[in-house]
Each structure stands twice: as structure tokens, then as C-alpha cells.
Design a protein around this motif. Structure first.
Motif, PDB file in Angstrom:
ATOM      1  N   THR A 436       0.830  -1.201   0.000  1.00  0.00           N
ATOM      2  CA  THR A 436       0.000   0.000   0.000  1.00  0.00           C
ATOM      3  C   THR A 436       0.865   1.251   0.000  1.00  0.00           C
ATOM      4  O   THR A 436       2.021   1.235   0.388  1.00  0.00           O
ATOM      5  CB  THR A 436      -0.929   0.039   1.229  1.00  0.00           C
ATOM      6  OG1 THR A 436      -0.138   0.185   2.417  1.00  0.00           O
ATOM      7  CG2 THR A 436      -1.760  -1.243   1.324  1.00  0.00           C
ATOM      8  N   LEU A 487      -8.746   4.911   4.428  1.00  0.00           N
ATOM      9  CA  LEU A 487      -9.778   5.492   3.573  1.00  0.00           C
ATOM     10  C   LEU A 487     -10.413   6.706   4.229  1.00  0.00           C
ATOM     11  O   LEU A 487     -10.688   7.720   3.570  1.00  0.00           O
ATOM     12  CB  LEU A 487     -10.840   4.444   3.256  1.00  0.00           C
ATOM     13  CG  LEU A 487     -10.422   3.332   2.287  1.00  0.00           C
ATOM     14  CD1 LEU A 487     -11.517   2.282   2.169  1.00  0.00           C
ATOM     15  CD2 LEU A 487     -10.097   3.914   0.908  1.00  0.00           C
ATOM     16  N   ARG A 490      -7.998   9.566   3.968  1.00  0.00           N
ATOM     17  CA  ARG A 490      -7.958  10.140   2.620  1.00  0.00           C
ATOM     18  C   ARG A 490      -9.192  10.975   2.339  1.00  0.00           C
ATOM     19  O   ARG A 490      -9.110  12.029   1.684  1.00  0.00           O
ATOM     20  CB  ARG A 490      -7.839   9.030   1.584  1.00  0.00           C
ATOM     21  CG  ARG A 490      -6.493   8.315   1.597  1.00  0.00           C
ATOM     22  CD  ARG A 490      -6.383   7.338   0.446  1.00  0.00           C
ATOM     23  NE  ARG A 490      -6.362   8.030  -0.830  1.00  0.00           N
ATOM     24  CZ  ARG A 490      -6.446   7.432  -2.014  1.00  0.00           C
ATOM     25  NH1 ARG A 490      -6.558   6.112  -2.067  1.00  0.00           N
ATOM     26  NH2 ARG A 490      -6.417   8.129  -3.125  1.00  0.00           N
ATOM     27  N   SER A 491     -10.360  10.528   2.816  1.00  0.00           N
ATOM     28  CA  SER A 491     -11.584  11.298   2.585  1.00  0.00           C
ATOM     29  C   SER A 491     -11.523  12.638   3.306  1.00  0.00           C
ATOM     30  O   SER A 491     -11.976  13.660   2.793  1.00  0.00           O
ATOM     31  CB  SER A 491     -12.799  10.497   3.045  1.00  0.00           C
ATOM     32  OG  SER A 491     -12.790  10.314   4.458  1.00  0.00           O
TER      33      SER A 491
END
Length: 549
Positions: A436, A487, A490-491
Motif C-alpha cells: 500500500t 480510507l 484520505r476522505s
């Protein structure tokens, strides 16, 4: 149980211990730096490293416990051989996807990679977890083995701890990782030779292999269990948890545990590292099969000699079956061979302790002492300090051995469970680093903790789930949690609340190492050689099917 131990036997044991110290002293004269001490100047051949890895796995608990499992345990028998099917597959994974990165980075502590990929907090968390778990497990191991030595020799618990621990700590402090590796090779040879000898005596007592096999209980001959899944049916040793759970366990242990990776980093190049893993992947099953066959022989011998089981010391749960092998050795083997058999038991114990002590020292030195020391030390000063840290850890584990008596019986039953609590989540941390870009240190730490918590809940609330599955469950939970946190992060970054940036090194470290591996080592063609391990797995599966039929 010490009625057959003579002065000649004690002389053989003394000669062995003195010989190890002499070898360690000779090796110590070649050490000039901490890299010499911890990774042997990265100049060891594949055979010593491969055999050393095997020796560490064949601990006294394995040599005593596996035959007892085959011969006496409820639900036991040859089912344990299923566990070994995962080893060749795990070695292939490490050869192709893990060790090229670690060799490319020229690490001493495997946890240093986590700081490069994530942050210092992740490095210290995994390193601290290793130190705690390994020190505690080592103290319990010393305690259990000292009990065995006391029962066999009558020396007393304190003297047994000192006999085992003092010699191990001394040659470990002097010899460093090179001493660990070469002493492990010697110990493995002695151990395998004595197991072969004991098996020959058992075969002779049974009238040959055919007669021994026919006399062995039919229900214990089963080497495969496809009828159960272990996921809530109360069957711990079914095929799928032993294969899949074992695969995750072995990849984590051999690829993410300092006590194993450190020796692999001591080889002269990536080809030697991979050859060492190949040796372990091919030869470990025959060794495990050897001491399982000893278990078959012990079961047949006990059935024909009821007084044998009656002579075993009593525990809270009945006869102490783990002492069946040493009892047979001292009662059946002639003078001299009894001494060698005790040396074999000491060797199995020492091969488990020496590598752990050196790796505890290496992790302490690399991840804490050198990481936070400000200033320059000479190479000689670092070498002396490294030896001192090894001695301190040796003293700590020996002292702790006197403090675990009240909990050791429970821990001994659950020692593999304790490892399985953390193996999957630890592997997940490294895998997230490999594949990742956006997963960061806090994300993987959250995944690690929640993965271990879920496994702990399975232990307490769902005991009918095989503990082997915990290696898979913990991995899956840790990955899911880390990805979910990434996630969310990142949002938030997209909304402008925080600056979005890839981790400093991302998975680029891994990609660069793999490219380097393919370019520089392509002539070794390890992708094709790894198929040997897959073929070996298929052959072993066929052998177990044949045994079942």
C-alpha cells in the motif's frame, strides 16, 4: 528417573558443554563490530543458516511434546504432520516476496524497515511487542525444560536452571550470531542422530517397522482430517486450519520475527538467503516425521509394557506423558548413550534459547540504544555493549524462570495460542507496508491492536474455534481496520481538512527491492526454484493421503 545416569554420562555432558564454550571463544576472536556480532558480517553460507533455522524449531518442547501427542494425547496421533504442509509454501512466499526487500535494505533489526515505511512509533511498537513476548516465552521455556532436567537428573530446579542457562548465556555472549548458527548445526546433528538411534531401539523392541505399524492404534494412524473445518466445530487439528492457519503463522514467524530473520540476514547474499529457506522448506518435514515415528514406537512400547507408563511422574492431569521419551532413553539405552541422549535434550533446549537471546539483544541495541544514542561510538565499544546486552537478557530470562511457576502449566498448554494471538496482525503490518501507499503508522497500529483483541475474544468467548484460525482472523481484521482508517484519512484529506500525502517511502521501497532482485539475481531463477517447494508440498500431501489409506 535418574537411576541410570552414570559418571560416564555426566562426563559426556560436561565435554559437550566445554566444547561449546571453546568454540564460542574461538569465534569471539574474529568479531570486530556489532554487525559481526549480530549478522556475522553477512558472510555465512546457506547450509549452516538453513540447518540453524531447523534446529530452533526442534525445541525440547517439540521433541518431548510431539511424540507424546502422537502416542497419548486425546485426539492426537499423526494429525500433527498436517501442520508441516504449510512450511514449503511459506518458504516460497518468503523467497519471492519478503527477503529481497530486507536484504536490499541491509537491515540488522527487521523492525527498522517499519520506521522507513511508516514511522518511529510503529517500529518501537512492534519491537517492544517482540521483546515482551519473546522474553516471557523464553522464561517459560527455561522453567519447563529445567523441570524436565530436574526430573531426569535429580539435580534440583535451581541447579537445572543454572546448568542449562549458564552455558547457553556464556557461549551466546561470546559467540554472537555465528556461535548461535554453528552451535545449532552441531546440536541438530546430535539430536537427529539420537532420534534415529531411539527409533532403531523401538523398532527392534517391536520386531521391525511392519510389526510396529500394525500394533499402532488405527485411530492414531490418521494423518489427514478433511471431515472437519475447525471453525466452530471444536476440532482444533483439522486439515484446513492447520494448512491455512499454519501458512500465515509460518510466513509471519520466519519473515517478521527478529529471532528468525536475523539469521537469514547473516548470509552472504540473497541467493544464500533463499537457499537457506529452501533447505528448511525441504528438510523440515523429514525431521518432524522422525520424531513422530518415535512417538509411534513409544505408543507401541507403552502398550506392551504397562509398567512403563506407571513409572512416569504424575501431574495434575495424570501421567506426565511429555517425559516418555527421556524415560525410555535412560531406562533402555546403554551407559554412554544415555549421556548422549541427555546432550540431545540439552541441545534442543539450547538451540531454542541461544537465538532468542541474541535477537533480544539485537532488537534492544538497534531499535532503542543506537536509535536514541546521540554521539559516536567506536565499533569495539558497540561490540562490547552488544555482548553486555545479551548477558543482561540472559540474566533476565533466567531470573524470570523462577517467577513463572504458578502460571507456567497454563501457559505451557497455551504457548502456541499466545503466538497465534499476534502472528496474523504482525504479518498484516508488514504486508500493508509492502503493498500500500496511503496506509500510515497509526492505521496499522490500530489494526494490530484490534486484530489481537478479536483473537483474544475468540480465545475467551469462542473456544470451539481452532486457535490455528486466529492467524488468519487476526490478519484479516488488522488489514481491514488499517485500510478503513486509511480510507477515512484520505476522505478527510480530500475535504481539505488535512494535507494528503503518501507515506514517506510508501511501497516504493518494496517495488525498488523487487526490481533490484529481478535485475541482479535473475540468473538464479528463483521463480522456477520456488516451484520445487510447491512440488514438495504436493508430494507431502500425497504421502499423507497414502498414510491415511
Amino acid at each position: 528417573m535418574n537411576q541410570s545416569i552414570t559418571g560416564i554420562d555426566w562426563l559426556i555432558i560436561a565435554a559437550y558443554c566445554v566444547g561449546l564454550l571453546a568454540m564460542a571463544y574461538w569465534l569471539a576472536r574474529r568479531q570486530e563490530s556489532r554487525e559481526d556480532y549480530y549478522v556475522a558480517g553477512r558472510n555465512v553460507g546457506p547450509w549452516p543458516v538453513g540447518l540453524s533455522i531447523m534446529a530452533t524449531q526442534c525445541s525440547t518442547n517439540s521433541i518431548l511434546g510431539a511424540p507424546a501427542f502422537v502416542a497419548f494425547a486425546a485426539g492426537g496421533g499423526l494429525l500433527w504432520l498436517q501442520y508441516e504442509l504449510a512450511v514449503p509454501l511459506a518458504m516460497a512466499v518468503l523467497i519471492l516476496f519478503v527477503m529481497p526487500l530486507f536484504r536490499h535494505l541491509r537491515l540488522v533489526s527487521v523492525y527498522a524497515y517499519l520506521e522507513q515505511r511508516f514511522d518511529l512509533q510503529t517500529r518501537l511498537t512492534l519491537s517492544g511487542l517482540f521483546l515482551f513476548v519473546r522474553a516471557f516465552a523464553t522464561a517459560v521455556t527455561v522453567y519447563s525444560i529445567a523441570l524436565v532436567i530436574d526430573l531426569i537428573t535429580g539435580l534440583g530446579f535451581t541447579a537445572s536452571v543454572l546448568l542449562l542457562g549458564a552455558f547457553t548465556v556464556l557461549y551466546d555472549v561470546m559467540g554472537g550470531i555465528r556461535g548461535v548458527i554453528y552451535s545449532d548445526v552441531i546440536q541438530l546433528v546430535i539430536l537427529a542422530a539420537m532420534l534415529v538411534l531411539v527409533l532403531l531401539f523401538l523398532l527392534d523392541a517391536s520386531g521391525g517397522f511392519s510389526q510396529m505399524w500394525q500394533a499402532f492404534s488405527a485411530e492414531r494412524k490418521s494423518a489427514l482430517d478433511f471431515e472437519h473445518h475447525g471453525f466452530g466445530d471444536g476440532q482444533t487439528f483439522a486439515f484446513w486450519p492447520m494448512l491455512l492457519g499454519g501458512l500465515f503463522l509460518y510466513v509471519s514467524y520466519y519473515g517478521c520475527d527478529q529471532s528468525q530473520v536475523q539469521r537469514q540476514l547473516s548470509t552472504r547474499d540473497i541467493d544464500a538467503t533463499n537457499n537457506a529457506l529452501l533447505i528448511n522448506g525441504l528438510l523440515r518435514f523429514p525431521l518432524v516425521l522422525l520424531y513422530c515415528l518415535v512417538g509411534v514406537g513409544i505408543a507401541v512400547y507403552a502398550a506392551g509394557n504397562p509398567e512403563f507408563v506407571a513409572a512416569l511422574p504424575e501431574s495434575d492431569n495424570g501421567p506426565e506423558y511429555n517425559l516418555a521419551v527421556p524415560l525410555y532413553m535412560i531406562n533402555v539405552l546403554p551407559t554412554g548413550l544415555v549421556g548422549l541422549s541427555l546432550v540431545a535434550l540439552f541441545a534442543a533446549a539450547m538451540s531454542s534459547l541461544d537465538s532468542v537471546l541474541n535477537s533480544l539483544s539485537a532488537t534492544t541495541m538497534e531499535d532503542f540504544v543506537r536509535r536514541f544514542h546521540r554521539g559516536d561510538w567506536s565499533e569495539h565499544h558497540e561490540l562490547i555493549l552488544s555482548r553486555g546486552i545479551t548477558g543482561v537478557w540472559g540474566g533476565i530470562t533466567l531470573v524470570m524462570a523462577f517467577c513463572v511457576g504458578d502460571i507456567a502449566p497454563t501457559v505451557l498448554e497455551a504457548i502456541n495460542k499466545i503466538g497465534s494471538l499476534a502472528n496474523g496482525p504482525i504479518l498484516a503490518v508488514f504486508v500493508m507496508g509492502f503493498i500500500t501507499h496511503h496506509v500510515r503508522g497509526p492505521h496499522v497500529i490500530a489494526g494490530l491492536l484490534l486484530g489481537m483483541a478479536v483473537n483474544g475474544a475468540c480465545w475467551l468467548l469462542r473456544p470451539e474455534i481452532s486457535w490455528l484460525w486466529w492467524n488468519v482472523i487476526g490478519f484479516a481484521v488488522a488489514v481491514t481496520v488499517a485500510m478503513a482508517f486509511a480510507l477515512v484519512w484520505r476522505s478527510i484529506a480530500v475535504d481539505g481538512t488535512v494535507d494528503e500525502a503518501r507515506a514517506p517511502s510508501g511501497s516504493d521501497l518494496y517495488e525498488t527491492a523487487i526490481r533490484h532482485h529481478l535485475q541482479e539475481e535473475a540468473h538464479y531463477n528463483w521463480y522456477r526454484r520456488s516451484l520445487w517447494l510447491v512440488a514438495w508440498f504436493a508430494a507431502l500431501l500425497g504421502l499423507l493421503i497414502f498414510i491415511n489409506d
